[in-house]
Scaffold this motif. Structure first.
Motif, mmCIF file in Angstrom:
data_model
loop_
_atom_site.group_PDB
_atom_site.id
_atom_site.type_symbol
_atom_site.label_atom_id
_atom_site.label_comp_id
_atom_site.label_asym_id
_atom_site.label_seq_id
_atom_site.Cartn_x
_atom_site.Cartn_y
_atom_site.Cartn_z
ATOM 1 N N SER A 879 0.812 -1.219 0.000
ATOM 2 C CA SER A 879 0.000 0.000 0.000
ATOM 3 C C SER A 879 0.841 1.263 0.000
ATOM 4 O O SER A 879 0.301 2.371 -0.049
ATOM 5 C CB SER A 879 -0.911 0.023 1.238
ATOM 6 O OG SER A 879 -1.762 -1.084 1.253
ATOM 7 N N PRO A 906 1.362 6.932 -0.047
ATOM 8 C CA PRO A 906 0.244 5.988 0.057
ATOM 9 C C PRO A 906 -0.341 5.694 -1.310
ATOM 10 O O PRO A 906 -0.505 6.595 -2.151
ATOM 11 C CB PRO A 906 -0.750 6.717 0.942
ATOM 12 C CG PRO A 906 0.014 7.797 1.631
ATOM 13 C CD PRO A 906 1.095 8.217 0.673
ATOM 14 N N ALA A 908 -3.161 3.426 -1.425
ATOM 15 C CA ALA A 908 -4.537 2.978 -1.181
ATOM 16 C C ALA A 908 -5.070 3.713 0.031
ATOM 17 O O ALA A 908 -4.324 4.151 0.906
ATOM 18 C CB ALA A 908 -4.583 1.467 -0.955
ATOM 19 N N SER A 909 -6.391 3.925 0.043
ATOM 20 C CA SER A 909 -7.026 4.629 1.158
ATOM 21 C C SER A 909 -7.536 3.618 2.185
ATOM 22 O O SER A 909 -7.636 2.418 1.922
ATOM 23 C CB SER A 909 -8.184 5.493 0.644
ATOM 24 O OG SER A 909 -9.155 4.673 -0.007
ATOM 25 N N GLN A 912 -4.285 1.308 6.734
ATOM 26 C CA GLN A 912 -3.248 0.567 6.060
ATOM 27 C C GLN A 912 -2.109 0.271 7.047
ATOM 28 O O GLN A 912 -1.836 1.054 7.955
ATOM 29 C CB GLN A 912 -2.702 1.369 4.870
ATOM 30 C CG GLN A 912 -3.765 1.742 3.837
ATOM 31 C CD GLN A 912 -4.368 0.527 3.152
ATOM 32 O OE1 GLN A 912 -3.687 -0.501 3.010
ATOM 33 N NE2 GLN A 912 -5.623 0.638 2.728
ATOM 34 N N GLN A 913 -1.448 -0.856 6.800
ATOM 35 C CA GLN A 913 -0.300 -1.236 7.596
ATOM 36 C C GLN A 913 0.958 -0.614 7.017
ATOM 37 O O GLN A 913 1.218 -0.729 5.825
ATOM 38 C CB GLN A 913 -0.146 -2.765 7.621
ATOM 39 C CG GLN A 913 -1.199 -3.494 8.423
ATOM 40 C CD GLN A 913 -1.049 -3.256 9.903
ATOM 41 O OE1 GLN A 913 0.058 -3.082 10.419
ATOM 42 N NE2 GLN A 913 -2.206 -3.190 10.582
ATOM 43 N N SER A 936 0.052 1.035 12.115
ATOM 44 C CA SER A 936 -1.002 1.299 11.127
ATOM 45 C C SER A 936 -1.296 2.790 11.090
ATOM 46 O O SER A 936 -1.052 3.511 12.061
ATOM 47 C CB SER A 936 -2.264 0.499 11.461
ATOM 48 O OG SER A 936 -2.742 0.870 12.737
#
Length: 963
Positions: A879, A906, A908-909, A912-913, A936
């Protein structure tokens, strides 16, 4: 031994050839010499342990001289000599040191007549010595009676002396200084022996011999022979006029004969006892022995003619004579016994004879009573039937004037009078109590007299018939102990008799189940006892149980409430395992007290009344309650441990006042109450967000747990870092089914123990009590800090103050009606403290925007005095796009900090780790990896817009910033 035996046999050879002395004196001399030789031989045999040979020798000696009686007028000399032989040998046998204790039942003495076991007992020889002494006395009395004059017997006896030779006598003749010994004729010798026999009392010698036999038989537990000898001895005492010793022996012998069932022998003994009581003038004993003789199971003569003493012949006719004699004696005060011998027995007008007949009395033959209630339980005031059955074994019919039935309650006693008796027997007691009339009270021999009447009792409890008193005439009563038909013992002497066995009551059921007692139930209470309890009891709180008494027909006088707490499982309410044995907490459940109605204090409740409170028992008096009124109180019970109990409450009262023995009425109620734990307290520790110390003990425990997977976490307590702030989270969970109110949750110091850290928010109370519904968990966060160089932290005790929620009445209830706050304490375990060599902190924005790069910093702080070699790595994350070293080795200077920075974009929204960071310390061989929650970040698809003017959005933005 050889010479003695030769001398003995030589003496036997000259018995019939010597004629030197007259016939009587010659025989006396031979017997005297043989007695000496026999004594020597018997002594040598017994001292050599040859008991059988000694007994055999005595038998031969006795058989040889038994028939050498001599002249008839001097036969008593022979019986005296025989008695002496038995006495001397018995004493030798008893004093022999080598006599054996156990003999075979039969030992051969000769082929014609074997030796019996009795011949080995000294008592056997004492008994026969007494027998021959009795024969000597009879022969001597006959010889004295046959003499012409008493002076003739005594003439010349003083000048006869024993000669120098054994068994010889001579007359002493003195003429001046000369003394001559002249021979005696048989007639002179006979006169001499008769005069000598009159000087001694043979009865005393017979008693002494019988006493030795009696004691010897008793010592060997041969009771029957002992009793026979005792009976002979008692007859000698009776003949001598020693009534006291005679009665003592006769009584003990009669007890054995009753037990053995020897009716004929018992008849004879009772006859002597009857005569002893007649001579002493004791009317009661005379009547008892006479009636027992009259009730013995003797119906006809046995056919054996024998002397039965003063009892007379044992037959039915003699029994009737005794029966009539007794009832003539007690029938009228002015009439005495017709027998001349009983002229000293007379009952005056002021005297009376009362016989007591208990369960083991021999007078049960005369009369015994069976009583049976027809019902085992009855209501108070209700009547039931009772049957009184009387039986007598007297030979003639007995007419009873009055029967008095006595119970354990005197108010139930009543009289039964004979309607056919015209004489008035009703006294003052009879007029005051209940009296019944029976058509006739004739007690026929061996036939039950059955009487059935109604009886009632107003007092509850056990009603038992104690005795029945039969009044026969104005001066004679028989008091019989009542017996139950179900447990009626048969009379031993009448069990084997040829007579029809009848039952005391005709009802076949009552024959096997009838009892002389019945249970009177308590009257039905007309007071309701109500116990109320709201939900389960909680450990720690004072649980109130309302107790309400409502009168619905009775006035309550002298009321008492008894409270008992009992463990349902039977384990007890006390725990001996507690460290403080005298602490009140050692009782799992405790009765604290009893409070009266609202507005009534303890002083009013306890005025002139009793009030006793113990750990599991309480007793309190109840004030007067009028019919239709009510009264209530509250029981205060406290649980220290979760445990179910049974609460028993009993009310005892009297419905009437002014009666000293008023009937008590009881009401019993019970209620099971479950004691449960209200709140369970847990705690755990957290480090500041994204800031983790490298604890060496924790890494060591992790490596050990990999080698031994069975090790539990409780055996591996974690340590806390020193010089760092730590978060303590304490949770309280409602485990009950009722809502609770929390007042405060704090961590306080223990008494006498100083706390080694500072706790923020440790003693702050809640602004208002918090409602905690069932199953809900309340948490509170505390901040711990310790700057002291110590190895262990003492945190203190968690104190939780709570109480049961009142529901809709919570706000309107006053402080007095609300239960007090309950304090629940739980000690926090001590924690080990260690200095972490490395501290890793991760810095990241609170949120990220899709496509916008941000900086991700990792700070490694070295708190040691040594140079630390650190190997770290950063894994790729799908991500994010990562810019920076993935793997590298850095050296961190002492007391300094090294920063590793990365640029992340980033892709992806959402949540997220971040790329996972891990590092390893080469010096300590310790590794570090952040937790998932701290690794996270939330990615917004576009830049968010927050309204700073709104209070809600402001709090959201502030909380996000804090994250």
């Amino acid at each position: 031994m050889k010479f003695y035996e030769e001398a003995y046999h030589t003496l036997r050879e000259i018995v019939g050839v010597t004629t030197r002395l007259p016939a009587v004196q010659r025989l006396v001399e031979i017997k005297s010499v043989s007695e000496q030789l026999h004594f020597k031989i018997s002594t040598l045999l017994l001292h050599s342990g040859k008991v059988t040979e000694a007994v055999t020798w005595f038998r031969q000696h006795k058989n040889t001289y038994k028939r050498l009686v001599g002249a008839p007028d001097a036969i008593f000399v022979h019986w005296e000599w025989m008695s002496r032989q038995y006495l001397v040998f018995g004493e030798l046998l008893e004093t022999s040191s080598k006599i054996t204790q156990n003999f075979p039942p039969v030992i051969l003495g000769s082929s014609s007549k074997p030796l019996s076991e009795w011949e080995y007992y000294p008592a056997y020889y004492y008994q026969l010595a007494a027998h021959y002494m009795s024969e000597k006395r009879s022969a001597l009395e006959l010889a004295i009676s046959m003499s012409e004059t008493p002076n003739e017997v005594n003439s010349g006896a003083d000048s006869v002396v024993p000669s120098a030779y054994i068994g010889q006598f001579a007359r002493l003749l003195e003429e001046g200084d000369n003394v001559d010994m002249l021979p005696l004729t048989d007639e002179e010798y006979t006169h001499y022996t008769v005069s000598e026999g009159k000087r001694f009392r043979d009865s005393l010698e017979i008693i002494a011999l019988l006493k030795k036999a009696y004691e010897s038989y008793s010592g060997m537990k041969i009771q029957r022979m002992s009793s026979f000898c005792g009976f002979q001895m008692a007859k000698e005492y009776f003949a001598e006029g020693d009534i006291v010793n005679a009665m003592q022996l006769f009584d003990s012998i009669a007890s054995l004969y009753r037990k053995e069932g020897w009716v004929t022998l018992l008849w004879e003994v009772l006859g002597y006892l009857r005569e002893c009581s007649r001579k002493n003038g004791t009317i009661k004993d005379f009547v008892e022995y006479s009636l027992e003789m009259a009730a013995l199971p003797i119906s006809f003569d046995t056919g054996v003619q024998r002397d039965t003493g003063p009892a007379g012949p044992a037959n039915l006719r003699q029994r009737e004579v005794l029966h009539k004699e007794v009832f003539e004696l007690v029938g009228d005060a002015s009439v005495s016994s017709k027998s001349e011998d009983s002229s000293n027995l007379k009952i005056t007008a002021d005297e009376s004879v009362q016989l007591e007949v208990d369960l083991v009395s021999p007078l049960r033959l005369v009369m015994f009573v069976s009583v049976a209630f027809h019902e085992q339980t009855i209501k108070p005031g209700a009547s039931t039937l009772i049957t009184i059955s009387l039986l007598s074994h007297l030979p003639l019919t007995v007419e009873i004037d009055q029967l008095e039935i006595q119970f354990n309650r005197s108010s139930c006693n009543f009289f039964i009078t004979n309607a056919q008796n015209h004489q008035s027997v009703e006294g003052s007691d009879t007029q005051q109590q209940r009296t019944e009339r029976a058509p006739s009270l004739l007690l026929v021999s061996n036939k039950w007299l059955r009487l059935t009447y109604n009886i009632q009792s107003d007092q509850s409890g056990k009603l038992e018939c104690l005795s029945v008193i039969a009044k026969i005439g104005p001066h004679f009563t028989i008091c019989c102990r009542a017996e139950s038909p179900a447990s009626l013992d048969s009379l031993p002497l009448w069990t084997l008799e040829d007579c029809i066995q009848t039952v005391p009551i005709k009802d076949a059921v009552l024959v096997f189940s009838g009892q002389k007692s019945t249970q009177v139930e308590e009257p039905d209470p007309q007071v309701d006892l109500c116990l109320g309890a709201s939900g389960p009891a909680l450990v720690g709180e004072v649980f109130l149980v309302p107790v309400t008494l409502v009168s619905k027909g009775h006035d309550v006088y002298s009321g008492e409430l008894k409270i008992n707490l009992v463990d349902v499982k039977g384990g007890g309410l006390f725990s001996p395992r507690d460290s403080e044995p005298y602490s009140m907490d050692s009782h799992h459940v405790q009765l604290l007290g009893i409070s009266g109605p609202e507005g009534e204090d303890d002083s009013q409740l306890d005025s002139d009344n009793i009030k006793k409170i113990q750990q599991s028992f309480g007793l309190i008096s109840v004030p007067f309650i009028k019919n239709g009124d009510s009264w209530s109180c509250r029981l205060e019970i406290k649980w220290h441990r979760p445990k179910p109990i049974m609460l028993y409450v009993s009310l005892g009262y009297t419905p009437n006042s002014g009666e000293s023995n008023a009937q008590m009425v009881h009401v019993h109620k019970n209620l099971q109450i479950e004691g449960t734990t209200a709140i369970v307290i847990n705690h755990h520790y957290l480090m500041p967000f994204r800031r983790d110390p490298l604890l060496l003990t924790k890494n060591k425990q992790v490596s050990d747990s990999e080698q031994n997977k069975q090790a539990s976490e409780s055996d591996q307590p974690e340590s806390l870092p020193s010089n760092q702030k730590t978060v303590l989270i304490v949770s309280a969970k409602n485990c009950t089914e009722v809502p609770l109110r929390l007042k405060s949750l704090s961590v306080e110091e223990e008494d006498g123990v100083e706390r080694t850290c500072s706790i923020q928010h440790g003693s702050e109370e809640l602004s208002k009590p918090t409602l905690l519904v069932p199953g809900e968990e309340f948490k509170k966060v505390f901040s711990l800090s310790s700057n002291v160089n110590i190895s262990k932290l003492r945190l203190g005790t968690v104190c939780l103050r709570w109480r049961r929620d009142m529901g809709v009445h919570e706000k309107s209830a006053s402080t007095t009606t609300l239960s007090s706050w309950v304090v629940t304490k739980q000690k926090l375990p001590d924690k080990n403290v260690e200095l972490p060599p490395l501290i890793v902190s991760m810095e990241c924005p609170p949120y990220a925007i899709l496509g916008d790069p941000f900086t991700y910093c990792i700070r490694i702080l070295n708190q040691t005095q040594l140079l630390q070699e650190i190997k770290y790595s950063l894994a790729d994350a799908q991500s994010f796009v990562l810019c920076g070293y993935h793997n590298d080795t850095v050296y961190v200077l002492p007391k300094s900090e090294h920063i590793v920075s990365y640029k992340l974009v980033p892709l992806a929204s959402g949540m997220q780790q971040l790329p996972r960071f891990s590092m390893t310390s080469a010096r300590y061989s310790a590794s570090y990896q952040p937790s998932n929650s701290s690794n996270s970040v939330f990615v917004f698809p576009s830049k968010p817009h927050f309204k700073t003017a709104g209070s809600t959005n402001f709090r959201v933005e502030e909380s996000v910033g804090n994250e």
